[in-house]
Enzyme design. Structure first.
Site, PDB file in Angstrom:
ATOM      1  CE  LYS A   3      -3.900  -2.187   2.454  1.00 10.48           C
ATOM      2  NZ  LYS A   3      -4.747  -2.123   3.669  1.00 10.48           N
ATOM      3  CE1 TYR A  43      -9.257  -3.024   0.625  1.00  8.15           C
ATOM      4  CE2 TYR A  43      -8.563  -0.879  -0.215  1.00  8.15           C
ATOM      5  CZ  TYR A  43      -8.274  -2.068   0.451  1.00  8.15           C
ATOM      6  OH  TYR A  43      -7.001  -2.294   0.943  1.00  8.15           O
ATOM      7  CG  ASN A 106      -3.497  -2.578   7.100  1.00 11.55           C
ATOM      8  OD1 ASN A 106      -3.322  -2.240   5.931  1.00 11.55           O
ATOM      9  ND2 ASN A 106      -4.608  -3.125   7.525  1.00 11.55           N
ATOM     10  CG  HIS A 109      -5.189  -6.015  -0.389  1.00  9.20           C
ATOM     11  ND1 HIS A 109      -6.361  -6.077   0.323  1.00  9.20           N
ATOM     12  CD2 HIS A 109      -5.334  -6.842  -1.457  1.00  9.20           C
ATOM     13  CE1 HIS A 109      -7.191  -6.912  -0.308  1.00  9.20           C
ATOM     14  NE2 HIS A 109      -6.593  -7.382  -1.393  1.00  9.20           N
ATOM     15  CD  GLU A 120      -8.767  -8.659  -3.770  1.00 12.35           C
ATOM     16  OE1 GLU A 120      -7.614  -9.084  -3.508  1.00 12.35           O
ATOM     17  OE2 GLU A 120      -9.630  -8.454  -2.904  1.00 12.35           O
TER      18      GLU A 120
END
Ligand code: DAT
Ligand code: MG
Length: 144
Positions: A3, A43, A106, A109, A120
């Site tokens: 990310k 998402y 975080n 992904h 995805e």
């Protein structure tokens, strides 16, 4: 996917290193800016949740590194290596447990099922961008 926080913090190599050392196979990789439209599709399951807007803002805030990894049980294995969604709960030894502190940021992904991985991958990659090659290492990772 690494990310935007992982890219900014110089942790792209660290994430790739941890996954590669486990023995799974990297078959596609690219740095890209995620558009709001792609973020919304990626998402989609989180639409309507209180953190959705900040999640979309975050994932579009800078470039990401999208990757496809292959291997036996690769989804479960990568989720375990990545660790809990909340980095404060993620165990030491995991990517989030060792390198992150805050749920929004975080670092990585990872698809949560083979079905979402398929969905995805199709969002982020053309079939022509997936490299099919024999990894010599497999003989040593999985046994001869
Ligand atoms: P994961 O990334 O571990 O698959 P998820 O799919 O439940 O977690 O959520 C996607 C991302 O949304 C997650 O990486 C960070 C953010 N997020 C999830 N739950 C959150 C919460 N309660 N508050 C803020 N951000 C959250
Ligand atoms: Mg998820």
């Amino acid at each position: 996917m690494v990310k935007p926080d992982g890219v900014q913090r110089g942790l792209v190599g660290e994430v790739i290193d941890r996954l590669a050392k486990k023995g799974i196979q990297l078959v596609a990789l690219k740095m890209m800016q995620v558009s709001p439209e792609l973020a919304g599709r990626h998402y989609g399951e989180h639409q309507g949740k209180p953190f959705y807007d900040s999640l979309i803002a975050f994932i579009t805030s800078g470039p990401v590194v999208a990757m496809v990894w292959e291997g036996d049980d690769v989804v479960a294995i990568t989720r375990r290596l990545i660790g809990d969604t909340d980095p404060r709960e993620a165990l030491p030894g995991t990517i989030r447990g060792d390198l992150a502190l805050f749920t929004g940021n975080n670092l990585v992904h990872g698809s949560d099922s083979p079905e979402s991985a398929g969905r995805e991958i199709a969002l982020f990659f053309d079939e022509s961008e997936i490299c099919r090659y024999r990894l010599v290492l497999d003989d040593w990772v999985y046994g001869l």
